[in-house]
Design an enzyme around this catalytic site. Structure first.
Site, PDB file in Angstrom:
ATOM      1  N   PRO A  47       0.837  -1.206   0.000  1.00 48.81           N
ATOM      2  CA  PRO A  47       0.000   0.000   0.000  1.00 48.81           C
ATOM      3  C   PRO A  47       0.872   1.256   0.000  1.00 48.81           C
ATOM      4  CG  PRO A  47      -0.664  -1.506   1.767  1.00 48.81           C
ATOM      5  CD  PRO A  47       0.591  -2.065   1.168  1.00 48.81           C
ATOM      6  N   GLY A  98       3.182   4.245   5.346  1.00 48.91           N
ATOM      7  CA  GLY A  98       4.203   3.989   6.368  1.00 48.91           C
ATOM      8  C   GLY A  98       4.836   2.618   6.241  1.00 48.91           C
ATOM      9  N   LEU A  99       4.652   1.966   5.077  1.00 47.52           N
ATOM     10  CA  LEU A  99       5.215   0.621   4.911  1.00 47.52           C
ATOM     11  C   LEU A  99       6.442   0.623   4.002  1.00 47.52           C
ATOM     12  CD1 LEU A  99       1.925  -1.487   4.621  1.00 47.52           C
ATOM     13  CD2 LEU A  99       3.300  -1.029   6.644  1.00 47.52           C
ATOM     14  N   GLY A 100       6.942   1.802   3.685  1.00 41.43           N
ATOM     15  CA  GLY A 100       8.205   1.872   2.942  1.00 41.43           C
ATOM     16  C   GLY A 100       8.067   1.579   1.459  1.00 41.43           C
ATOM     17  N   SER A 101       6.892   1.890   0.898  1.00 41.37           N
ATOM     18  CA  SER A 101       6.666   1.593  -0.517  1.00 41.37           C
ATOM     19  C   SER A 101       7.652   2.326  -1.430  1.00 41.37           C
ATOM     20  CB  SER A 101       5.211   1.936  -0.839  1.00 41.37           C
ATOM     21  OG  SER A 101       5.092   2.379  -2.144  1.00 41.37           O
ATOM     22  N   ALA A 108      11.068   0.705  -1.396  1.00 43.73           N
ATOM     23  CA  ALA A 108      11.077  -0.615  -2.047  1.00 43.73           C
ATOM     24  C   ALA A 108      11.055  -0.454  -3.567  1.00 43.73           C
ATOM     25  CB  ALA A 108       9.889  -1.448  -1.578  1.00 43.73           C
ATOM     26  N   ASP A 137      14.235   3.142   5.732  1.00 45.03           N
ATOM     27  CA  ASP A 137      13.451   2.440   4.699  1.00 45.03           C
ATOM     28  C   ASP A 137      14.341   1.814   3.626  1.00 45.03           C
ATOM     29  OD1 ASP A 137      11.334   3.417   6.139  1.00 45.03           O
ATOM     30  OD2 ASP A 137      10.216   4.140   4.399  1.00 45.03           O
TER      31      ASP A 137
HETATM   32  O1  PMV Z   1       6.225   6.656   7.122  1.00 48.84           O
HETATM   33  P1  PMV Z   1       7.497   6.011   6.701  1.00 48.84           P
HETATM   34  O2  PMV Z   1       7.388   4.578   6.336  1.00 48.84           O
HETATM   35  O3  PMV Z   1       8.220   6.793   5.649  1.00 48.84           O
HETATM   36  O4  PMV Z   1       8.456   5.968   7.998  1.00 48.84           O
HETATM   37  C1  PMV Z   1       8.976   7.144   8.493  1.00 48.84           C
HETATM   38  C2  PMV Z   1       9.848   6.890   9.674  1.00 48.84           C
HETATM   39  C3  PMV Z   1      10.274   8.172  10.366  1.00 48.84           C
HETATM   40  O5  PMV Z   1      11.070   7.785  11.471  1.00 48.84           O
HETATM   41  C4  PMV Z   1       9.075   8.930  10.870  1.00 48.84           C
HETATM   42  C5  PMV Z   1      11.068   9.095   9.452  1.00 48.84           C
HETATM   43  C6  PMV Z   1      12.438   8.571   9.090  1.00 48.84           C
HETATM   44  O6  PMV Z   1      13.004   9.102   8.111  1.00 48.84           O
HETATM   45  O7  PMV Z   1      12.978   7.686   9.777  1.00 48.84           O
END
Ligand code: PMV
Length: 323
Positions: free
Chosen positions: A104, A108-111, A114, A155
């Site tokens: 998705p 927040g899953l690093g799409s 990836a 990520d």
């Molecule tokens: O929302 P995501 O999957 O991009 O994760 C962000 C993680 C944070 O710690 C909020 C930001 C970062 O760059 O580490």
């Protein structure tokens, strides 16, 4: 040439990691796939079915095929990743890159990491150059910087290496040898948000209330380190409780959301050992840890309060060639 790279969940330490604290991150069994082909001209054509955009870069010029004026912004990081590989290979050729992904987006899953990582691996293999994992990581990190200003690098690291990592800015990642299963449910609020804005807002309150926010950030790092010990021992009960405490700290720094709170409480009431938001927050996804026999109940509990949910397994497979 097709390559893939995994999605991730941050088990502990999002946001605090931006300020140098340790975080724990896990690669999960959802992947982005990039297929690369040579072109006869020097253009870079990218088609992302999931982002519903496509278009062609010719030098600095861009022509959208699908997605109109938003296409360029969405495709620029992928183009940057591809261009870095072309430059390293010193090849004056063009490529077509097609992206398909199970991950998705904006959740927040690093799409985005990836997608960048799988594109780098696909194009480098197409051009016959061998990149080390470290080189793949650095290129994906450069491309990630276009998505949000000051990413920690967590990520692209997990997407490249897979497995479970203890991650700390400007330190080597520590690969965690976790033998126990970490049975997780990922719940998606489907509320879209921008990680960059959330990171900026945390910075604002940190600058405004340093004597309050700095200790919270420090405790966030301590939780991650205790969690590493609990994970190594296979003590899932402690891991769950630490997830709950970590979630409370994330609420304190203003990155939760009403929809996230609903899903987190539903998961706990549905029998989870612990639940927290994961990634940037402000919407996006949460994770719940549950004994294997309770995973389905937790999925249902999340769905009943309006989220979508799936069971996620840790994968040791980082970026890889498919065929
Ligand atoms: O929302 P995501 O999957 O991009 O994760 C962000 C993680 C944070 O710690 C909020 C930001 C970062 O760059 O580490």
């Amino acid at each position: 040439m097709t390559a893939s790279a995994p999605a991730k969940v941050i088990l502990f330490g999002e946001h605090f990691v931006v300020y140098g604290e340790p975080a724990v991150v896990l690669a999960i069994d959802k992947r982005a796939y990039a297929t690369a082909q040579l072109r006869k001209d020097q253009r870079i054509y990218i088609n992302s079915t999931d982002l519903r955009v496509s278009g062609t870069f010719k030098g600095e010029r861009f022509q959208a095929e699908k997605g109109g004026s938003k296409a360029r912004l969405k495709l620029e990081p992928i183009k940057n990743a591809v261009q870095q590989v072309l430059e390293r290979a010193e090849r004056k050729t063009g490529v077509n890159v097609k992206i398909n992904s199970d991950i998705p987006v904006s959740a927040g899953l690093g799409s985005s990491a990836a997608v960048a990582t799988s594109s780098i691996v696909a194009v480098s293999n197409l051009l016959g150059i061998e990149l080390s994992r470290d080189q793949i990581f650095y290129m994906a990190y450069e491309s990630e910087r276009l998505v949000h200003g000051t990413p920690s690098g967590i990520d692209p690291a997990i997407s490249t290496y897979g497995g479970a990592l203890q991650f700390q800015r400007e330190k080597d990642f520590i690969s965690l040898n976790v033998q126990t299963n970490i049975p997780l449910v990922v719940g998606n609020t489907r509320v879209e948000r921008s990680t960059g804005e959330l990171v900026a807002n945390v910075r604002r309150i940190k600058e405004h209330y340093p004597s309050i926010i700095d200790p919270i950030i420090g405790v966030g790092g301590k939780i991650a380190l205790d969690a590493v010990e609990a994970l190594k021992k296979g003590d899932l009960f402690t891991v769950g409780e630490l997830m709950n405490i970590n979630h409370a700290l994330l609420c304190a720094i203003g990155v939760s959301h009403e929809a996230l709170a609903r899903l987190v409480y539903a998961a706990r009431e549905g029998g989870a050992l612990g639940a927290k938001l994961t990634g940037g927050g402000g919407g996006g996804c949460m994770i719940a840890l549950a004994e294997a026999g309770k995973l389905k109940r937790v999925v249902k509990a999340i769905e009943q309060v309006g989220g979508t949910a799936f069971v996620a397994k840790k994968t040791n497979q980082g970026a890889r060639i498919e065929h």
